[in-house]
Design a protein around this motif. Structure first.
Motif, mmCIF file in Angstrom:
data_model
loop_
_atom_site.group_PDB
_atom_site.id
_atom_site.type_symbol
_atom_site.label_atom_id
_atom_site.label_comp_id
_atom_site.label_asym_id
_atom_site.label_seq_id
_atom_site.Cartn_x
_atom_site.Cartn_y
_atom_site.Cartn_z
ATOM 1 N N ILE A 1 0.842 -1.209 0.000
ATOM 2 C CA ILE A 1 0.000 0.000 0.000
ATOM 3 C C ILE A 1 0.872 1.251 0.000
ATOM 4 O O ILE A 1 0.648 2.183 -0.783
ATOM 5 N N ARG A 2 1.861 1.287 0.872
ATOM 6 C CA ARG A 2 2.735 2.466 0.928
ATOM 7 C C ARG A 2 3.469 2.667 -0.395
ATOM 8 O O ARG A 2 3.652 3.805 -0.850
ATOM 9 N N ALA A 3 3.902 1.577 -1.008
ATOM 10 C CA ALA A 3 4.612 1.691 -2.286
ATOM 11 C C ALA A 3 3.701 2.249 -3.374
ATOM 12 O O ALA A 3 4.117 3.098 -4.172
ATOM 13 N N LEU A 4 2.455 1.798 -3.422
ATOM 14 C CA LEU A 4 1.507 2.318 -4.421
ATOM 15 C C LEU A 4 1.261 3.807 -4.218
ATOM 16 O O LEU A 4 1.227 4.588 -5.180
ATOM 17 N N LEU A 5 1.068 4.215 -2.967
ATOM 18 C CA LEU A 5 0.810 5.632 -2.698
ATOM 19 C C LEU A 5 2.038 6.486 -3.005
ATOM 20 O O LEU A 5 1.912 7.609 -3.498
ATOM 21 N N ALA A 6 3.221 5.961 -2.727
ATOM 22 C CA ALA A 6 4.437 6.713 -3.059
ATOM 23 C C ALA A 6 4.553 6.911 -4.564
ATOM 24 O O ALA A 6 4.935 8.001 -5.037
ATOM 25 N N LYS A 7 4.216 5.878 -5.337
ATOM 26 C CA LYS A 7 4.237 6.027 -6.803
ATOM 27 C C LYS A 7 3.185 7.030 -7.256
ATOM 28 O O LYS A 7 3.423 7.833 -8.171
ATOM 29 N N ALA A 8 2.013 7.004 -6.626
ATOM 30 C CA ALA A 8 0.955 7.940 -6.997
ATOM 31 C C ALA A 8 1.383 9.376 -6.744
ATOM 32 O O ALA A 8 1.084 10.277 -7.530
ATOM 33 N N ALA B 1 -5.236 5.961 -10.738
ATOM 34 C CA ALA B 1 -5.329 4.504 -10.841
ATOM 35 C C ALA B 1 -4.557 3.821 -9.715
ATOM 36 O O ALA B 1 -5.023 2.840 -9.130
ATOM 37 N N LEU B 2 -3.372 4.334 -9.396
ATOM 38 C CA LEU B 2 -2.577 3.766 -8.320
ATOM 39 C C LEU B 2 -3.283 3.933 -6.978
ATOM 40 O O LEU B 2 -3.267 3.027 -6.129
ATOM 41 N N THR B 3 -3.923 5.084 -6.791
ATOM 42 C CA THR B 3 -4.648 5.325 -5.542
ATOM 43 C C THR B 3 -5.835 4.378 -5.422
ATOM 44 O O THR B 3 -6.131 3.856 -4.333
ATOM 45 N N THR C 1 -3.098 11.524 3.617
ATOM 46 C CA THR C 1 -1.847 12.250 3.364
ATOM 47 C C THR C 1 -1.470 12.184 1.889
ATOM 48 O O THR C 1 -1.085 13.187 1.281
ATOM 49 N N SER C 2 -1.589 11.010 1.292
ATOM 50 C CA SER C 2 -1.250 10.852 -0.118
ATOM 51 C C SER C 2 -2.193 11.650 -1.009
ATOM 52 O O SER C 2 -1.760 12.306 -1.970
ATOM 53 N N LEU C 3 -3.492 11.609 -0.717
ATOM 54 C CA LEU C 3 -4.461 12.315 -1.559
ATOM 55 C C LEU C 3 -4.251 13.821 -1.515
ATOM 56 O O LEU C 3 -4.489 14.520 -2.511
ATOM 57 N N LEU C 4 -3.816 14.340 -0.375
ATOM 58 C CA LEU C 4 -3.521 15.778 -0.317
ATOM 59 C C LEU C 4 -2.402 16.146 -1.283
ATOM 60 O O LEU C 4 -2.462 17.169 -1.971
ATOM 61 N N VAL C 5 -1.367 15.313 -1.327
ATOM 62 C CA VAL C 5 -0.267 15.557 -2.262
ATOM 63 C C VAL C 5 -0.776 15.498 -3.700
ATOM 64 O O VAL C 5 -0.487 16.372 -4.526
ATOM 65 N N GLN C 6 -1.566 14.485 -4.002
ATOM 66 C CA GLN C 6 -2.074 14.339 -5.365
ATOM 67 C C GLN C 6 -3.024 15.467 -5.742
ATOM 68 O O GLN C 6 -3.000 15.969 -6.870
ATOM 69 N N ALA C 7 -3.872 15.890 -4.803
ATOM 70 C CA ALA C 7 -4.799 16.984 -5.083
ATOM 71 C C ALA C 7 -4.043 18.273 -5.379
ATOM 72 O O ALA C 7 -4.420 19.047 -6.275
ATOM 73 N N ALA D 1 -10.693 14.220 -10.264
ATOM 74 C CA ALA D 1 -11.063 13.030 -9.509
ATOM 75 C C ALA D 1 -11.634 11.930 -10.395
ATOM 76 O O ALA D 1 -11.603 10.755 -10.036
ATOM 77 N N ASP D 2 -12.150 12.311 -11.553
ATOM 78 C CA ASP D 2 -12.800 11.336 -12.438
ATOM 79 C C ASP D 2 -11.877 10.752 -13.503
ATOM 80 O O ASP D 2 -12.292 9.880 -14.262
ATOM 81 N N ARG D 3 -10.644 11.242 -13.590
ATOM 82 C CA ARG D 3 -9.786 10.818 -14.704
ATOM 83 C C ARG D 3 -9.582 9.313 -14.725
ATOM 84 O O ARG D 3 -9.565 8.699 -15.773
ATOM 85 N N ALA D 4 -9.385 8.750 -13.541
ATOM 86 C CA ALA D 4 -9.190 7.295 -13.506
ATOM 87 C C ALA D 4 -10.539 6.628 -13.313
ATOM 88 O O ALA D 4 -11.287 6.966 -12.409
#
Length: 385
Positions: free
Chosen positions: A171-178, A189-191, A274-280, A373-376
């Motif tokens: 899970i952490r690896a996927l979020l880091a890639k995202a 998609a990774l999220t 935390t990850s979604l904030l970075v992506q947003a 938010a809808d792209r994936a």
């Protein structure tokens, strides 16, 4: 010589202790119970002129920290508030006090230990005694006025097994890639995949707890909701919590949300939010660049509306991803856990209110946030094996 101290030396020791305590008391009377700059300057001058008072001053600070724990605060809460109200120098002072107090404190559980290990490092003292004393008194003023919070009792936690550790690592690896990718579609998609893994992990934990002689009880943690655009961020955290079988209550004045849920779910919520904030932020920066290229200036309402729409749509997508891991035979177990979470929430917060999201008035910002938010496309996938 009979080994006894001369009377003059004993008197000097007593006078020294009395003088040290007196200096600190005078400084506190001048600075801590008077909000004026004059009182602060008076207190700092007294302390700066008496180096012998330094140890007593530090001990009093540790007592303030211990009192904060009695009032329901935790290390991360104190650091968050100090950073919000003061500056980084005060944060380092607070971190030093917390570390010192921990040396004479009782063990408080793994989450507390994690907060201690995450305390910021760095020198806590400035070369100027007056400036240092001023900063210390400013920090103590804040600690003295901390309100009481809902206590977060540390629940005993099972040590995660090898399979659970591998799952959390994935899970952490996927979020880091995202977070690292420059392509919003790939990040989304990774999220979504990470959410599926979180949901599976939650289900596994629920089944394990249900079969245990003494089932787990729901716990709680606090997650910072930092400015700017706190309302939209609180909505995003609520969406993440709901998708992961948790409940969130936002404390706007103190800048955090309390999330109630079972341990595996709490960890998932913290990671994913935390990850979604970075992506947003990445997606919003890209959308703003396109807006500027079209001749429009960046506005606060655009960003607020973007984040509100992003939170709303992402919440729907996360819920859909989580549902792929739920089968009919799991519904009774999840219903039992949901009842336990609601019960814990209502005991902690017998009175809550709802609030309307303000500042969501920019149509372009809403459209761009929803589009990000809808792209994936989050498609229903087979259960993970």
């Amino acid at each position: 010589m009979d080994g006894r101290l001369p009377l003059s030396a004993v008197r000097g020791t007593i006078d020294g202790v009395t003088s040290t305590a007196s200096t600190v008391e005078q400084a506190f009377r001048a600075a801590l119970y008077d909000d004026t700059d004059t009182g602060l300057d008076t207190g700092a001058s007294l302390l700066a002129a008496d180096p012998a008072a330094d140890a007593e001053l530090a001990r009093r600070g540790e007592d303030f920290v211990a009192t904060a724990w009695q009032r329901g605060w935790q290390p991360a809460d104190v650091v968050r508030l100090v950073r919000r109200e003061l500056d980084e120098g005060h944060v380092r002072l607070a971190a030093a006090l917390i570390r010192a107090q921990a040396g004479r404190d009782r063990p408080r559980g793994p989450r507390w230990a994690g907060q201690l290990s995450a305390l910021p490092a760095g020198p806590a003292r400035t070369p100027d005694r007056f400036a240092h004393a001023t900063a210390v008194l400013e920090l103590y003023r804040l600690l003295l006025r901390l309100p009481a919070l809902e206590p977060l009792e540390e629940e005993p936690r099972r040590t995660p097994g090898e399979a659970a550790s591998r799952m959390l690592g994935r899970i952490r690896a996927l979020l880091a890639k995202a977070e690292a990718t420059g392509y919003p579609e790939e990040a989304e998609a990774l999220t979504a995949k990470a959410q599926e893994l979180m949901a599976r992990h939650s289900v596994d934990e629920a089944l394990l707890a249900a079969g245990a002689p003494a089932p787990d009880a729901p716990g709680a943690c606090r997650i910072g909701v930092e400015p700017p655009y706190e309302q939209a961020k609180a909505v995003l955290l609520d969406a993440v919590a709901t998708a992961n079988h948790c409940r969130a209550v936002w404390n706007e004045p103190l800048g955090f949300s309390t999330v109630v849920g079972f341990e595996a779910d709490l960890e998932a919520v913290d990671m994913l939010y935390t990850s979604l904030l970075v992506q947003a932020t990445h997606a919003m920066t890209k959308a703003e660049a396109a807006q500027r290229a079209g001749g429009r200036r960046r506005t606060k309402t655009f960003r607020q509306s973007f984040l509100a729409a992003y939170a709303h749509r992402v919440g729907d997508r996360l819920a859909a991803a989580a549902e792929t891991q739920v089968t009919r035979d799991l519904l009774p177990v999840l219903a039992t856990r949901a009842t336990a979470v609601t019960g814990r929430l209502e005991r902690m917060f017998p009175e809550t209110t709802t609030t309307r999201l303000r500042g969501v008035s920019d149509a372009a910002g809403w459209t761009e946030g929803a589009r990000a938010a809808d792209r994936a496309q989050v498609r229903a996938r087979p259960r993970l094996e």
